[in-house]
Design an enzyme around this catalytic site. Structure first.
Site, mmCIF file in Angstrom:
data_model
loop_
_atom_site.group_PDB
_atom_site.id
_atom_site.type_symbol
_atom_site.label_atom_id
_atom_site.label_comp_id
_atom_site.label_asym_id
_atom_site.label_seq_id
_atom_site.Cartn_x
_atom_site.Cartn_y
_atom_site.Cartn_z
ATOM 1 N N GLN A 1 7.307 -31.688 -15.672
ATOM 2 C CA GLN A 1 7.462 -33.113 -16.012
ATOM 3 C C GLN A 1 6.227 -33.933 -15.681
ATOM 4 O OE1 GLN A 1 10.926 -33.411 -13.270
ATOM 5 N NE2 GLN A 1 10.169 -35.462 -12.832
ATOM 6 N N HIS B 1 16.819 -41.633 -1.671
ATOM 7 C CA HIS B 1 17.341 -40.265 -1.699
ATOM 8 C C HIS B 1 18.512 -40.114 -0.723
ATOM 9 C CE1 HIS B 1 12.945 -39.429 -2.724
ATOM 10 N NE2 HIS B 1 13.570 -38.920 -3.765
ATOM 11 N N VAL C 1 17.695 -48.525 -4.269
ATOM 12 C CA VAL C 1 17.512 -48.952 -2.871
ATOM 13 C C VAL C 1 16.108 -49.534 -2.745
ATOM 14 C CG1 VAL C 1 17.452 -48.174 -0.468
ATOM 15 C CG2 VAL C 1 19.124 -47.197 -2.066
HETATM 16 P P1 AMP Z 1 12.721 -38.153 -7.145
HETATM 17 O O1 AMP Z 1 12.621 -37.319 -5.922
HETATM 18 O O2 AMP Z 1 11.789 -39.322 -7.151
HETATM 19 O O3 AMP Z 1 12.714 -37.351 -8.414
HETATM 20 O O4 AMP Z 1 14.150 -38.827 -7.094
HETATM 21 C C1 AMP Z 1 15.314 -38.069 -6.896
HETATM 22 C C2 AMP Z 1 16.506 -38.938 -7.185
HETATM 23 O O5 AMP Z 1 16.481 -40.072 -6.324
HETATM 24 C C3 AMP Z 1 16.497 -39.485 -8.617
HETATM 25 O O6 AMP Z 1 17.807 -39.480 -9.135
HETATM 26 C C4 AMP Z 1 15.963 -40.869 -8.427
HETATM 27 O O7 AMP Z 1 16.398 -41.767 -9.442
HETATM 28 C C5 AMP Z 1 16.576 -41.243 -7.097
HETATM 29 N N1 AMP Z 1 15.832 -42.346 -6.492
HETATM 30 C C6 AMP Z 1 14.490 -42.448 -6.331
HETATM 31 N N2 AMP Z 1 14.162 -43.631 -5.787
HETATM 32 C C7 AMP Z 1 15.325 -44.308 -5.614
HETATM 33 C C8 AMP Z 1 15.663 -45.608 -5.108
HETATM 34 N N3 AMP Z 1 14.729 -46.446 -4.657
HETATM 35 N N4 AMP Z 1 16.964 -45.958 -5.083
HETATM 36 C C9 AMP Z 1 17.913 -45.103 -5.539
HETATM 37 N N5 AMP Z 1 17.664 -43.875 -6.024
HETATM 38 C C10 AMP Z 1 16.391 -43.490 -6.065
#
Ligand code: AMP
Length: 285
Positions: free
Chosen positions: A61, A37, A177
């Site tokens: 979702q 994030h 990441v």
């Molecule tokens: P989330 O809070 O899990 O819905 O993720 C929010 C955003 O962060 C989304 O666009 C995810 O794809 C991105 N994201 C989550 N984990 C990672 C990661 N390990 N590397 C890069 N982006 C991430």
């Protein structure tokens, strides 16, 4: 950094920035921030004058029996981390602000959402994602919205919504990441106990073995998948799915002669977490 709760307040702040000719970047999240994030936030910071991060655990979702109620939530910690990255606005609405009584609209992207996580989690999942992202894009109206390639199918779905509905926004996907052992960072990794954490590393291990075989010239999808399957089996991990599909439209591929997504999911068996990961195989040209 301002923490805003209402759509009206976000609109006012964005309007004021726009009036000064500022570029607006949006990073949609569900919180429980990790370096994945934070990398999105830093990238948004470097390319925009106004950076908005949304923090909303989107109920629509999640399916029955999924982790909506137990999803990790710590707004104070998240706010401090966002502020350290130079974020201007943390938009953290209550569910009723996003889904007031009488809310009746849903965005459904056909085709792309029938496979992989759409098949595993059910159609509500990407309908929920597409609907909330469309709402966030409508609320903030950013120049650019930033997403992680870790959720590769989500990126494809969001790009399709933007294209099909002519939304005036650029979608940028940033690389996954990872932890030192390759495990993709995820808010759900906190669910893993020590044994499960070791097994979880096999996801990227399997994808890496397959990617290495691809890099050595193998183009047969079944051979590439078999390399990944072996690593998972050695770690005693049963995948929910392990598939090789076109990176543009998620068709299954027999041969990797175009850019392909090698995607894996492990459901609830690795501790209590559902984990997903993917590698992009550059098969075009
Ligand atoms: P989330 O809070 O899990 O819905 O993720 C929010 C955003 O962060 C989304 O666009 C995810 O794809 C991105 N994201 C989550 N984990 C990672 C990661 N390990 N590397 C890069 N982006 C991430």
């Amino acid at each position: 950094m301002k923490i805003l709760r209402t759509i009206g307040d976000v609109r006012d702040a964005v309007r004021a920035a726009r009036a000064q000719g500022h570029r607006v970047g949006l990073v949609p999240t569900m919180g429980a921030f990790h370096d994945g994030h934070l990398a999105l936030m830093r990238h948004a910071r470097a390319h925009n004058e106004l950076v908005v991060v949304s923090l909303f655990v989107n109920p629509t979702q999640f399916g029955q029996g999924e982790d909506l109620s137990s999803y990790p939530r710590d707004e104070a910690r998240d706010a401090a981390l966002a502020e350290q990255q130079g974020v201007d606005i943390l938009f953290a609405p209550e569910p009723a602000e996003i889904y007031p009584d009488g809310f009746a609209t849903s965005i459904h992207v056909s085709g792309l959402t029938d496979v992989l996580d759409g098949a595993a989690r059910g159609p509500h999942h990407f309908d929920g994602v597409a609907t909330v992202v469309t709402k966030l894009l409508g609320i903030v109206r950013p120049d650019t919205a930033y997403f992680g390639q870790k959720d590769a199918q989500q990126v494809l779905v969001v790009r399709r919504v933007v294209r099909d509905l002519n939304l005036d926004v650029r979608i940028e996907a940033l690389p996954t990441v990872r932890e030192a052992d390759g495990l993709a960072m995820s808010s759900r990794n906190v669910y893993l106990d020590a044994d499960a954490r070791r097994q979880a590393a096999a996801l990227n291990g399997a994808l890496s073995a397959a990617s290495d075989l691809f890099a050595s010239g193998e183009r047969d999808a079944e051979a590439i998948l078999a390399a990944a399957r072996r690593v998972l089996a050695d770690a005693d991990v049963t995948p929910e799915y392990l598939e090789l599909r076109s990176a543009t439209d998620l068709r299954t591929l027999d041969r990797v002669d175009e850019d392909a997504l090698l995607a894996v999911a492990v459901a609830a068996r690795v501790g209590a977490a559902r984990l997903i990961d993917n590698h992009l195989l550059k098969g075009a040209g």
